[in-house]
Design a protein around this motif. Sequence first.
Motif, short mmCIF file in Angstrom:
data_model
loop_
_atom_site.label_atom_id
_atom_site.label_comp_id
_atom_site.label_asym_id
_atom_site.label_seq_id
_atom_site.Cartn_x
_atom_site.Cartn_y
_atom_site.Cartn_z
N GLY A 195 29.63 -24.76 43.60
CA GLY A 195 29.38 -25.75 44.65
C GLY A 195 27.94 -26.21 44.68
N ILE A 196 27.00 -25.27 44.66
CA ILE A 196 25.59 -25.66 44.68
C ILE A 196 25.20 -26.33 43.36
CG2 ILE A 196 24.72 -23.44 43.86
CD1 ILE A 196 22.30 -23.87 45.69
N ALA A 197 25.90 -25.99 42.27
CA ALA A 197 25.64 -26.65 40.99
C ALA A 197 26.00 -28.14 41.09
CB ALA A 197 26.45 -25.99 39.88
N ALA A 198 27.14 -28.45 41.72
CA ALA A 198 27.53 -29.85 41.90
C ALA A 198 26.59 -30.57 42.85
CB ALA A 198 28.97 -29.92 42.42
N LEU A 240 30.07 -24.17 55.10
CA LEU A 240 28.84 -24.10 54.32
C LEU A 240 29.10 -23.35 53.02
CD1 LEU A 240 26.37 -23.18 57.22
CD2 LEU A 240 26.94 -25.45 56.34
N PHE A 241 28.59 -23.87 51.92
CA PHE A 241 28.94 -23.31 50.60
C PHE A 241 28.59 -21.84 50.42
CE2 PHE A 241 24.89 -25.60 50.05
CZ PHE A 241 24.07 -24.62 49.52
N PRO A 242 27.56 -21.27 51.10
CA PRO A 242 27.29 -19.84 50.86
C PRO A 242 28.05 -18.89 51.80
CG PRO A 242 25.47 -20.80 52.07
CD PRO A 242 26.51 -21.87 51.92
N HIS A 243 28.89 -19.43 52.68
CA HIS A 243 29.46 -18.62 53.76
C HIS A 243 30.30 -17.45 53.23
CE1 HIS A 243 30.68 -17.75 57.85
NE2 HIS A 243 31.94 -17.72 57.46
N TYR A 244 31.04 -17.68 52.16
CA TYR A 244 31.94 -16.64 51.65
C TYR A 244 31.42 -16.00 50.36
CZ TYR A 244 35.32 -18.77 54.86
OH TYR A 244 35.96 -19.27 55.98
N ARG A 262 39.82 -16.32 48.41
CA ARG A 262 40.59 -17.57 48.29
C ARG A 262 39.90 -18.68 49.06
NH1 ARG A 262 44.89 -15.77 50.25
NH2 ARG A 262 45.74 -14.94 48.30
N SER A 263 39.40 -18.36 50.26
CA SER A 263 38.67 -19.36 51.04
C SER A 263 37.40 -19.80 50.32
CB SER A 263 38.32 -18.80 52.42
OG SER A 263 39.48 -18.49 53.16
N ASN A 264 36.75 -18.85 49.66
CA ASN A 264 35.54 -19.16 48.90
C ASN A 264 35.84 -20.13 47.76
OD1 ASN A 264 32.89 -19.01 47.84
ND2 ASN A 264 33.45 -17.30 46.54
N PHE A 265 36.90 -19.85 46.99
CA PHE A 265 37.26 -20.72 45.87
C PHE A 265 37.63 -22.12 46.35
CE2 PHE A 265 38.78 -16.64 43.62
CZ PHE A 265 37.48 -16.38 43.19
N GLN A 266 38.36 -22.20 47.44
CA GLN A 266 38.75 -23.50 47.98
C GLN A 266 37.54 -24.29 48.45
OE1 GLN A 266 41.55 -22.30 51.01
NE2 GLN A 266 43.26 -22.15 49.57
N LEU A 267 36.59 -23.59 49.08
CA LEU A 267 35.39 -24.26 49.57
C LEU A 267 34.54 -24.76 48.40
CD1 LEU A 267 33.73 -25.02 52.07
CD2 LEU A 267 32.58 -22.79 51.90
N GLN A 268 34.37 -23.93 47.38
CA GLN A 268 33.60 -24.36 46.21
C GLN A 268 34.26 -25.54 45.51
OE1 GLN A 268 30.63 -23.05 46.07
NE2 GLN A 268 31.23 -21.55 47.63
N LEU A 270 36.06 -27.81 46.92
CA LEU A 270 35.80 -28.98 47.75
C LEU A 270 34.42 -29.56 47.49
CD1 LEU A 270 36.60 -30.87 50.09
CD2 LEU A 270 35.68 -29.15 51.68
N TYR A 271 33.41 -28.70 47.40
CA TYR A 271 32.05 -29.17 47.12
C TYR A 271 31.96 -29.79 45.73
CZ TYR A 271 29.55 -27.48 51.24
OH TYR A 271 29.08 -27.33 52.52
#
Length: 290
Positions: A195-198, A240-244, A262-268, A270-271
Amino acid sequence: MSQADTLTRSVWPIRSLGLFRSELVTVLRRWRTLALLAVLAGVPVLIGIAVRIETGDGGSAGGGGGGGPAFVALITNNGLFLVFASLAATLPFFLPMAIGVVAGDAVAGEANAGTLRYLLVAPAGRTRLLVSKYASVLAFCLIGTLVVAVSALVTGALLFPLGDVTLLSGTTVPFSEGLLRALLVALVVAASLTGIAALGLFISTLTNSGIAAMATTVGLLITVQIVDTIPQLHAVQPYLFPHYWLSFADLVRDPVYWDEMRSNFQLQALYVAVFGSAAWARFTTRDILA
């Protein structure tokens, strides 16, 4: 479909692979990148030496603060836990900072040096060039994470005993399974940085200054990390991308808990979708040759 179109489609992946290889080599040959990897490799060594000194007189190492898993307290029993502790220590800042520097410099650094226009003169295409740059940043995410993990594993083996691994849930598994879990943890950590890479790549398309892009990306990282710790802002924190990011600790339990990962992967994802699309829209319409 004409024969020329068929030939073009067959050559496209080969050229893309060559372009990706060229981008990755360029990233890894920069002194700045090598310095970042050296810092990442040094963090586990410092943690291992600190724990060894603290426990040298028979004392116990401190637990993981901030509500995180108590990996540090388990290092003296098994050096494999230095891998988990080092990833937990580098993930909040050191690893994402390194990714932010590389991603922020991906396009802006080339534009500032004047080499971006020459890349676009070659028959690469803006979309393929941008995809190759993002792929090289993702490769660096994996490389940086593995550097931390391997350095921690070597340091842990030299300073502490190795053997069967007692997981956070109290279950004991063979060392081979613990090593496999450590590899899976490293892969999850690398995926957490997409996510932060994108985001960094998108920022890199907005300016011709590599330093400005890197500073902005790292500044946003620090700001988001602060926001994620303020209780009054709990409503926005799950987005927020670092939350998980620390959800990888659930891989060191038996059974493994998948909900937060799973929530982490979905959030990343999305970003990546949002900022990757924004970077593509900006880069493909930007007047770079002017």
